[in-house]
Design an enzyme around this catalytic site. Structure first.
Site, PDB file in Angstrom:
ATOM      1  N   TYR A 164       0.834  -1.199   0.000  1.00 28.81           N
ATOM      2  CA  TYR A 164       0.000   0.000   0.000  1.00 28.81           C
ATOM      3  C   TYR A 164       0.871   1.253   0.000  1.00 28.81           C
ATOM      4  O   TYR A 164       0.642   2.188  -0.777  1.00 28.81           O
ATOM      5  CB  TYR A 164      -0.918   0.002   1.220  1.00 28.81           C
ATOM      6  CG  TYR A 164      -1.739   1.259   1.399  1.00 28.81           C
ATOM      7  CD1 TYR A 164      -2.892   1.459   0.657  1.00 28.81           C
ATOM      8  CD2 TYR A 164      -1.363   2.234   2.315  1.00 28.81           C
ATOM      9  CE1 TYR A 164      -3.654   2.604   0.816  1.00 28.81           C
ATOM     10  CE2 TYR A 164      -2.120   3.387   2.484  1.00 28.81           C
ATOM     11  CZ  TYR A 164      -3.266   3.570   1.726  1.00 28.81           C
ATOM     12  OH  TYR A 164      -4.009   4.713   1.888  1.00 28.81           O
ATOM     13  N   ALA A 165       1.885   1.275   0.852  1.00 36.51           N
ATOM     14  CA  ALA A 165       2.778   2.432   0.916  1.00 36.51           C
ATOM     15  C   ALA A 165       3.483   2.653  -0.416  1.00 36.51           C
ATOM     16  O   ALA A 165       3.593   3.795  -0.896  1.00 36.51           O
ATOM     17  CB  ALA A 165       3.799   2.234   2.034  1.00 36.51           C
TER      18      ALA A 165
END
Length: 257
Positions: A164-165
């Protein structure tokens, strides 16, 4: 404290054709409601069919012009078909809000190639293909606004969701590249970067006493960032008031330090 009546209004958004991904709940729902309040024509997609249909019905009953399509944005062909349907109803897209994402936590040592690809698809890939789908219409019209959603999570080096990051960091690069490619056609491309927003998902899963203590310590401003705060920035970026804003990050996080 501000009241609804004290917020800016954007007459230029009345009748504008707006597309929003992930619009049935959370931040996306707040954005759908905000644009409906400005009189825009709104098409939004989401997997949550019942919630999406209910929201569209509510807003249309109040005099809005809202089209909902159930859609899996990770299916590029299906998403493009949904976008064509929406544009068939409300005309070429003038404002694209790439909001949909999924911040499910995952352990780096348990990630499989298939899971990796699924996280990229839901957090990054769909934005690219939505832009690809609607940009020709914006070019023909001589302009438009594209709003990609980032996150402060990767900026703060938050752990627990490395894919996600990585996806959200990549959004910033994609925004700046598209801003260069499309700017000559009068199309603005920006990244809207929310802080820790008090959506029902966040409140149910992660906002506990320790989280509230961290928020109080970290934000410069007291209080909590709400979905409506993000929606107000989305209105600004979609409006002609932001006509000379492009390739930028617009952070709404209460001054997180």
């Amino acid at each position: 404290m501000s009241t609804q009546s004290s917020f800016a209004r954007y007459p230029g958004l009345s009748g504008a054709a707006v597309v929003i991904s992930g619009g049935a709940s959370g931040i996306g729902e707040a954005i759908v409601r905000a644009y409906a309040g400005e009189g825009a024509k709104i098409g939004f997609v989401d997997l949550a069919e019942a919630e999406g249909e209910a929201l569209a019905a509510e807003l249309n009953a109040a005099g809005g012009s809202v089209t909902f399509r159930r859609c899996d944005i990770t299916d590029a062909d299906g998403y493009r078909a949904a976008l064509r349907e929406i544009e068939g109803v409300q005309g070429p897209t003038q404002v694209l809000v790439n909001n949909a994402a999924n911040d499910t936590r995952h352990k780096w040592d348990e990630v499989t190639p298939a899971y990796f690809d699924s996280r990229i698809a839901v957090n990054l890939k769909h934005m690219f293909f939505a832009i690809q789908a609607v940009a020709p219409g914006m070019i023909a019209a001589g302009g438009g606004s594209i709003i990609n959603f980032g996150s402060v999570g990767w900026m703060m080096a938050s752990g627990g969701y490395p894919i996600y990051a990585a996806s959200k960091a990549a959004v910033h690069g994609m925004t700046r590249s598209f801003a260069r490619d499309l700017g000559r056609h009068g199309i603005r491309v920006n990244t809207l970067v929310p802080g820790w927003v008090m959506t029902s998902r966040q409140l149910e899963l992660w906002v506990d006493d320790a989280a509230n203590e961290l928020i109080d310590k970290s934000q410069c401003l007291a209080g909590r960032v709400m979905p409506e705060d993000i929606a107000r920035m989305a209105l600004f970026l979609g409006s002609s008031d932001s006509r000379m804003c492009s390739a930028q990050n617009f952070i709404v996080d209460g001054g997180w330090v």
